[in-house]
Write an enzyme that holds these catalytic residues in place. Structure first.
Site, mmCIF file in Angstrom:
data_model
loop_
_atom_site.group_PDB
_atom_site.id
_atom_site.type_symbol
_atom_site.label_atom_id
_atom_site.label_comp_id
_atom_site.label_asym_id
_atom_site.label_seq_id
_atom_site.Cartn_x
_atom_site.Cartn_y
_atom_site.Cartn_z
ATOM 1 N N THR A 124 38.696 42.645 45.523
ATOM 2 C CA THR A 124 37.954 41.396 45.139
ATOM 3 C C THR A 124 37.172 41.366 44.008
ATOM 4 O OG1 THR A 124 37.721 41.739 47.609
ATOM 5 C CG2 THR A 124 36.312 40.178 46.636
ATOM 6 N N VAL A 146 23.060 43.948 43.971
ATOM 7 C CA VAL A 146 22.047 43.284 44.975
ATOM 8 C C VAL A 146 22.362 41.771 44.853
ATOM 9 C CG1 VAL A 146 19.765 42.801 45.721
ATOM 10 C CG2 VAL A 146 20.366 44.849 44.715
ATOM 11 N N GLY A 191 24.815 39.871 45.007
ATOM 12 C CA GLY A 191 26.155 39.287 44.555
ATOM 13 C C GLY A 191 25.946 38.483 43.219
ATOM 14 N N GLY A 237 36.872 35.921 57.118
ATOM 15 C CA GLY A 237 36.840 36.670 56.044
ATOM 16 C C GLY A 237 35.558 37.014 55.697
ATOM 17 N N GLU A 245 34.152 42.653 57.429
ATOM 18 C CA GLU A 245 35.261 43.592 57.225
ATOM 19 C C GLU A 245 35.575 43.759 58.797
ATOM 20 O OE1 GLU A 245 35.938 45.249 54.517
ATOM 21 O OE2 GLU A 245 34.346 43.942 53.365
ATOM 22 N N LYS A 294 20.357 47.880 49.300
ATOM 23 C CA LYS A 294 19.926 46.895 48.469
ATOM 24 C C LYS A 294 18.178 46.790 48.418
ATOM 25 C CE LYS A 294 23.764 43.701 49.147
ATOM 26 N NZ LYS A 294 24.222 42.582 50.207
ATOM 27 N N GLY A 325 31.669 37.568 47.393
ATOM 28 C CA GLY A 325 32.725 36.885 46.875
ATOM 29 C C GLY A 325 33.301 37.185 45.420
HETATM 30 N N1 LIG Z 1 33.359 42.177 47.878
HETATM 31 C C1 LIG Z 1 32.177 41.617 47.215
HETATM 32 O O1 LIG Z 1 32.112 40.234 47.435
HETATM 33 C C2 LIG Z 1 31.024 42.591 46.527
HETATM 34 C C3 LIG Z 1 29.795 41.675 46.320
HETATM 35 C C4 LIG Z 1 28.863 42.503 45.463
HETATM 36 C C5 LIG Z 1 29.194 43.807 45.312
HETATM 37 N N2 LIG Z 1 30.392 44.509 45.901
HETATM 38 C C6 LIG Z 1 30.741 45.926 45.466
HETATM 39 O O2 LIG Z 1 31.631 45.982 44.433
HETATM 40 C C7 LIG Z 1 32.293 46.886 44.816
HETATM 41 C C8 LIG Z 1 34.016 46.627 44.842
HETATM 42 O O3 LIG Z 1 34.044 45.964 45.919
HETATM 43 P P1 LIG Z 1 35.577 45.092 46.324
HETATM 44 O O4 LIG Z 1 34.962 44.277 47.455
HETATM 45 O O5 LIG Z 1 35.865 44.594 45.070
HETATM 46 O O6 LIG Z 1 36.379 46.438 46.687
HETATM 47 P P2 LIG Z 1 37.966 46.352 47.170
HETATM 48 O O7 LIG Z 1 38.339 44.958 47.245
HETATM 49 O O8 LIG Z 1 38.134 47.360 48.308
HETATM 50 O O9 LIG Z 1 38.673 46.974 45.800
HETATM 51 C C9 LIG Z 1 38.422 48.325 45.533
HETATM 52 C C10 LIG Z 1 39.425 48.572 44.230
HETATM 53 O O10 LIG Z 1 39.186 49.790 43.808
HETATM 54 C C11 LIG Z 1 40.323 50.601 43.710
HETATM 55 N N3 LIG Z 1 40.112 51.962 44.162
HETATM 56 C C12 LIG Z 1 39.172 52.265 45.001
HETATM 57 N N4 LIG Z 1 39.185 53.872 44.854
HETATM 58 C C13 LIG Z 1 40.246 54.051 44.039
HETATM 59 C C14 LIG Z 1 40.360 55.525 43.345
HETATM 60 N N5 LIG Z 1 39.834 56.374 43.959
HETATM 61 N N6 LIG Z 1 41.275 55.401 42.250
HETATM 62 C C15 LIG Z 1 41.807 54.198 41.717
HETATM 63 N N7 LIG Z 1 41.596 52.948 42.386
HETATM 64 C C16 LIG Z 1 40.700 53.005 43.374
HETATM 65 C C17 LIG Z 1 41.333 49.949 44.805
HETATM 66 O O11 LIG Z 1 42.744 50.159 44.338
HETATM 67 P P3 LIG Z 1 43.567 49.693 45.206
HETATM 68 O O12 LIG Z 1 43.727 47.865 45.220
HETATM 69 O O13 LIG Z 1 45.003 49.920 44.461
HETATM 70 O O14 LIG Z 1 43.461 49.914 46.719
HETATM 71 C C18 LIG Z 1 41.073 48.370 44.766
HETATM 72 O O15 LIG Z 1 41.677 47.730 43.810
HETATM 73 C C19 LIG Z 1 31.994 47.867 45.944
HETATM 74 O O16 LIG Z 1 30.982 48.888 45.394
HETATM 75 C C20 LIG Z 1 31.115 46.650 46.516
HETATM 76 O O17 LIG Z 1 30.020 47.084 47.336
HETATM 77 C C21 LIG Z 1 31.218 43.608 46.199
#
Ligand SMILES: NC(=O)c1ccc[n+]([C@@H]2O[C@H](COP(=O)([O-])OP(=O)(O)OC[C@H]3O[C@@H](n4cnc5c(N)ncnc54)[C@H](OP(=O)(O)O)[C@@H]3O)[C@@H](O)[C@H]2O)c1
Length: 448
Positions: free
Chosen positions: A13, A132, A134, A187, A190, A205, A301
């Site tokens: 994401t 923290v 977003g 969405g 999780e 946070k 997001g």
């Molecule tokens: N989503 C949000 O809105 C949001 C907001 C604030 C902060 N965050 C933080 O941002 C971070 C990422 O969140 P996200 O929602 O983007 O997660 P996500 O959608 O699950 O994406 C994780 C990505 O990392 C890759 N990945 C994970 N482990 C790996 C490994 N060992 N080797 C290689 N690639 C690896 C995955 O690869 P594949 O695609 O190939 O599986 C995927 O592309 C987290 O720490 C989360 O807490 C997220």
């Protein structure tokens, strides 16, 4: 035009949002920063996964180590999430002297000590605005915009999923389970929502904000955490009747020790946070100089989070170009466990819902337990029932230490008229403290 090489670890994401906006707003960034960011690689787990954002196949790799080793890469952007591979990657990048940008609150909250220690030892830098709230730039606000303030209190809505669920329960009168199902369908939650609804994500946070605002590392284990699973539509209805909304809040208060806690709270419906609906985040910072300042926006997001991550990439780029030494910034240094207040010593008001058998003398029994503990009742709602039937009884309780309240409750549930589990929610009004900023300023302007 200066060029700075970056690697993005993770193309989920947030990773896709970052890549998309780095490209889309490339000209704007170049104009504002005088830097051209070149993405030299993107680490993923599954090279075949379909992505929403198009990316040249040659940029993708499963080997994050090759990106950390790449001499063209100065900034490593960690967007894997989790505490295992992300921790290894960040430590490896810091040890190579690369700047690290991360959105990973879990990792910072649970392994902050190791990460900040390695950052300092290798004279590297780590940036974590997106960890923290977003897209809301609360970290930069605390570290820069509000630098002259002592932070008396920081409180707010830090988890959009919980806020969505509670807003829906309040608006539609639905049960927790139905509101959670709707959040998953839309969405906003999780498949495994435990991290959000049990308050752990907000707890991460709070640990980060408490560390930044108090200058020492707040161990995650010292953050008191309660989630929202046990909130019922009945509680929301009674809260509204009494003039309150129920919100999951993160609260950091500095008064005879540091309180760091996450739990549901009844806040007056007139309070600005009561109007924050859906997936939005909002944080109020009370500084001794600025007074109250509020920060509001999208807490998650792809796009909002990318905005914060790219702000960090920009800062890292500028730091690499224009400063050779570590720039000291408000940040956690060492431990301060002695200053952390136990939840048992936290004083607040309470909403208490009991299920009681409707018979004369019920209230007297409860009131006498509370009186023995020197705890006062400020109001009571007892809907009319039928003799012998189980009915809810709502008590609003005056300021009391949690230790006293908890012990009194242990006595109350043993009374023969009490049925089921009691529901205890803290009540906070966050009254504005008397503002005494500037008191040191003597005639002649000498503030030394
Ligand atoms: N989503 C949000 O809105 C949001 C907001 C604030 C902060 N965050 C933080 O941002 C971070 C990422 O969140 P996200 O929602 O983007 O997660 P996500 O959608 O699950 O994406 C994780 C990505 O990392 C890759 N990945 C994970 N482990 C790996 C490994 N060992 N080797 C290689 N690639 C690896 C995955 O690869 P594949 O695609 O190939 O599986 C995927 O592309 C987290 O720490 C989360 O807490 C997220």
């Amino acid at each position: 035009m200066q060029q700075i090489g970056i690697a993005i670890a993770g193309f989920g994401t947030v990773g896709q949002g970052v890549y998309k906006h780095l490209l889309q707003n490339r000209a704007l960034l170049q104009q504002r920063l005088g830097i051209r960011f070149a993405v030299h690689g993107i680490a993923v787990r599954n090279l075949r996964r379909k992505r929403l954002v198009k990316v040249p196949r040659a940029l993708l790799t499963r080997d994050w180590k090759s990106l950390v080793e790449d001499p063209r890469v100065s900034i490593v952007v960690e967007l894997f999430g989790g505490c295992n591979e992300a921790r290894r990657l960040i430590l490896a990048a810091l040890r190579k002297g690369k700047s690290v940008v991360t959105a990973n609150k879990a990792l910072l909250a649970e392994h902050g000590e190791e990460i900040f220690e390695v950052t300092a030892r290798y004279r590297a830098k780590i940036y974590f605005e997106a960890s923290v709230a977003g897209g809301v730039p609360i970290i930069k606000a605390l570290r820069e915009g509000l630098i002259v303030n002592r932070f008396q209190m920081i409180y707010g809505i830090l988890n959009g999923t919980c806020n969505y669920i509670l807003s829906k329960m309040s608006r539609d009168g639905t049960s927790f389970a139905k509101a959670l199902a709707a959040a998953q369908r839309d969405g906003y939650a999780e498949a495994n929502p435990a991290l959000d609804i049990d308050g752990i994500d907000a707890g991460h946070k709070v640990a980060i904000l408490a560390s930044l605002s108090n200058g020492f590392l707040m161990p995650f284990s010292k953050v008191h955490i309660e989630g929202i699973r046990s909130i019922t539509p009945l509680d929301i209805r009674f809260a509204r009747l009494l003039g309150y909304e129920i919100k999951l809040l993160g609260i950091i208060r500095a008064e005879n020790g540091i309180e760091a806690r996450v739990h549901p709270v009844l806040i007056p419906r007139s309070h600005i946070l009561a109007a924050v609906d859906g997936v939005y985040n909002a944080i109020v910072v009370r500084g001794d100089v600025v007074g109250d300042a509020m920060f509001y926006g999208r807490g998650a997001g792809a796009d909002a989070t990318a905005s914060a991550v790219i702000a960090d990439i920009s800062e890292a780029g500028l730091d690499r170009l224009y400063s050779t030494e570590m720039r000291p910034l408000l940040g956690p240094r060492g431990r301060g466990a002695a200053k952390i207040k136990s939840i048992d010593d936290v004083v607040s008001r309470y909403y208490l819902r009991l299920s009681v058998v409707d018979r004369p003398g019920v209230l007297a029994g409860i009131a006498s337990v509370l009186a023995r503990a020197h705890i006062g009742i400020s109001s009571v709602i007892q809907p009319e029932g039928h003799e012998g039937k189980v009915v809810p009884l709502i008590l609003m309780i005056h300021d009391a230490k949690y230790r006293d309240m908890r012990r009194a409750l242990q006595q109350i549930v043993k009374l023969p008229t009490i049925r089921g589990r009691p529901m205890l929610v803290r009540v906070e009004s966050f009254d504005v403290a008397p503002f005494d900023g500037g008191q040191d300023l003597r005639p002649g302007g000498d503030v030394s």
